[in-house]
Design an enzyme around this catalytic site. Structure first.
Site, short mmCIF file in Angstrom:
data_model
loop_
_atom_site.label_atom_id
_atom_site.label_comp_id
_atom_site.label_asym_id
_atom_site.label_seq_id
_atom_site.Cartn_x
_atom_site.Cartn_y
_atom_site.Cartn_z
CD GLU A 133 -2.55 23.91 -14.52
OE1 GLU A 133 -2.65 24.87 -15.27
OE2 GLU A 133 -3.58 22.95 -14.87
CD GLU A 138 -7.37 19.00 -15.25
OE1 GLU A 138 -7.98 20.25 -15.75
OE2 GLU A 138 -6.34 18.57 -15.40
#
Length: 313
Positions: A133, A138
């Site tokens: 990932e 974020e």
């Protein structure tokens, strides 16, 4: 010998200046056919109810024009999570998968507010974490700056003195089984890389180059003077070797590239959940879930405004 050295040096320089050609360009309505709206239970246990594309459009949680994609959380209704469904929101995933590629996001506005947890990232959901990932954007609860992070299976770590980057290495162990799945992360030094500060300058550009030997991530705020021309033009080719030192330079010298397989691109907005809920600050009202349930108007600015997303291969 002198001429040969010059010739060989020119060849080396040419080989280093890798150019990528446009493979996919998502602008406005093309997102509707190039991405899937995932009506799934939130894997991070957030106080959201991800809806499908028709529902998102009918409730104005998704809007497109010729040069705009808006993705937002509902800001009208109260909810009763976790007894009932959470606040309606969106999570979209590209139909195509990518490996060696450059991904460029032209972003005008990102979701903000207490309880928010927006992300722009890549993975293969059907085989997570085996295929890895990459979190490009974020954060939670408006805390700046942005952090870009890798998550993998065991035996993948970053080595600080091999990473040529402007950002700060926060954690080195990428293994999802360690340290509460914090991954190996790099924080940018630019306060306007995330949240209200990003929106205040009209957004900016995030770019990721992924190869078999590294993953590099760059960020330029909209008001910067040194944004590369191939980024701002959104043209048919890009050359990351001309972009300067990246924000994050994840080098695969202590992490096999096999930790990363084909990835879809995902853009989503969850609320509370495993991270935003766990670190919900005292400066925010009430408790995280209660705030989401009872204050719909607080999420009026919890939206993505995306000018374009381009993938080069």
């Amino acid at each position: 010998m002198f001429k040969s050295a010059i010739f060989l040096g020119a060849l080396a320089s040419s080989a280093a200046a890798t150019t990528y050609t446009i493979a996919d360009s998502f602008i406005g309505p093309s997102f509707l056919t190039g991405f899937n709206w995932e009506a799934i239970a939130d894997p991070t246990h957030g106080a959201v109810n991800y809806v499908d594309q028709p529902t998102a459009i009918s409730q104005n949680l998704t809007f497109t024009s010729s040069d705009t994609l808006i993705l937002r959380a509902d800001s009208t209704h109260t909810t009763n999570f976790p007894t009932g469904p959470g606040r309606n929101s969106v999570r979209i995933r590209s139909n195509k998968e990518y490996t060696t590629a450059v991904t460029v996001l032209n972003l005008r506005h990102m979701p903000v507010g207490c309880a928010t947890w927006p992300a722009f990232w890549t993975t293969l959901e059907s085989d997570w974490p085996t295929n890895g990932e990459v979190d490009i954007i974020e954060g939670v609860n408006d805390v700046s700056p942005n952090q870009s992070t890798l998550h993998t299976t065991a035996e993948c770590t970053m080595v600080a003195n091999t990473m040529t980057q402007t950002g700060n290495l926060v954690t080195t162990d990428c293994n999802t089984a360690d340290n509460g799945n914090s991954g190996c992360g790099v924080q940018t030094t630019k306060a306007n890389s995330y949240g209200p500060n990003l929106n205040a300058v009209g957004g900016g550009y995030y770019a990721m180059e992924r190869t078999s030997t590294y993953i590099k991530i760059w960020f330029w705020a909209r008001n910067e003077a040194n944004i590369p021309a191939d980024i701002t033009s959104g043209g048919s080719t890009v050359s990351p070797t001309n972009w300067g030192t990246p924000t994050a330079d994840f080098v695969f010298n202590n992490c096999a590239s096999s930790h990363f397989g084909p990835h879809n691109i995902i853009i989503n907005l969850t609320l509370c959940g495993d991270w935003a809920g766990a670190v919900y600050p005292a400066t925010c009202p009430s408790t995280c879930n209660n705030y989401v349930n009872t204050e719909p108007a607080a999420f009026a600015n919890a939206y993505w405004d995306i000018a374009s997303l381009k993938v080069y291969e």
